[in-house]
Structures are given as structure tokens and as C-alpha cells.
Design an enzyme around this catalytic site. Sequence first.
Site, mmCIF file in Angstrom:
data_model
loop_
_atom_site.group_PDB
_atom_site.id
_atom_site.type_symbol
_atom_site.label_atom_id
_atom_site.label_comp_id
_atom_site.label_asym_id
_atom_site.label_seq_id
_atom_site.Cartn_x
_atom_site.Cartn_y
_atom_site.Cartn_z
ATOM 1 C CE1 TYR A 96 -4.186 -2.823 0.175
ATOM 2 C CE2 TYR A 96 -2.147 -3.753 1.833
ATOM 3 C CZ TYR A 96 -4.043 -3.436 1.117
ATOM 4 O OH TYR A 96 -4.735 -4.186 1.095
ATOM 5 C CG ASN A 119 -10.640 -3.074 -8.222
ATOM 6 O OD1 ASN A 119 -11.654 -2.505 -8.877
ATOM 7 N ND2 ASN A 119 -10.149 -3.628 -8.142
ATOM 8 C CB CYS A 127 -7.468 -4.933 -5.693
ATOM 9 S SG CYS A 127 -9.162 -5.563 -5.328
ATOM 10 C CG HIS A 128 -5.530 -10.546 -7.264
ATOM 11 N ND1 HIS A 128 -5.596 -10.292 -8.134
ATOM 12 C CD2 HIS A 128 -4.174 -11.177 -7.765
ATOM 13 C CE1 HIS A 128 -5.397 -10.132 -9.235
ATOM 14 N NE2 HIS A 128 -4.213 -10.844 -9.351
ATOM 15 C CD GLU A 154 -1.434 -12.869 -11.336
ATOM 16 O OE1 GLU A 154 -1.215 -11.622 -10.632
ATOM 17 O OE2 GLU A 154 -2.575 -12.134 -11.485
#
Length: 160
Positions: A96, A119, A127-128, A154
Site C-alpha cells: 500500500y 475496487n 487489487c489482489h 500468478e
Amino acid sequence: MKQHTVIDSPYGPLTLVATDGALSGLYMVGQRHRPPEEGFGERDDTPFGETTDQLKAYFAGELKAFDLPLRLAGTPFQRTVWEQLQKIPYGETRSYGELAAALGNPKASRAVGLANGKNPVGIIVPCHRVVGADGSLTGYGGGLDRKQRLLHFERGAALF
């Protein structure tokens, strides 16, 4: 005009919402800040062909970045944060504080976190990919389990 559909995913059903033909929402079951379903418009698959195709390619590991028209409703600050989220590369994370610094206000990490949590188009606006300063998993509207699974996916780990 709003329309919606529901598609299956490895992370459970996803509700897609379009406003005037552009994607304006992607919501998971049990998601925090999920709007009431009566605001999703009529059920109609028509505007979601490209979104569905890109999500399928993403879940198959074939797509790393989405290219879809979005219509995101939020404050100017929220929209700026959501634009910054889209710059986080696939398989990487940012804190953040790093996002706040990229926006030119390193002390705004709490505000960035609040905007991140609102979001409306999770996964596509990733946002993950935002974590705590120490790399720990912090809040995620879709639940920490889904966040962890998305990040593992990912990074090339098998879905579990």
C-alpha cells in the site's frame, strides 16, 4: 443501462456487471462491498463475450494483462488508485505504501487501502496484488483465501 451475467471460475461464480456496454463490476460470492443485486440490471450475456473470453484465457494461464473497456464509478482518488493497480505486473505485488508513493503521496497508504477495498472490478483491476509492507497478505474483498490462491496462481503454483 445495466446488465449482468454470472460465469464460473476456479474461484467460484463471478457476477459481471456492464454499464452502457462497458464492464463496471466483477463480484465474487461473499465479497465485501458487493452492491445489492437489484442494482446489477437485467440478466443478459450479450455485453460480456470479450470479458468472458479474456477471463477464460487468464484462468488458463494464457493471458497476463486484460484489455477491456471499463466504466468504474468512484471518486477521483479511487479511480487514480485503480489505474495504478493496473500497472502492477502479473505475478508481482506492491505494498500500500509503494502505491501511495507512486501516486506522489507516500503518507496516503491508508487511503490507498480504502480505495483498493472498494475496487469494483476485482481480478481485472488486480487489487489482489497489493500486500502489507512486510509482504503479508492483508484484507481482500474476495477473502484472503482467494487472494492467496490468485497470487499463487500468478506465480505459477498449482491451484489448490
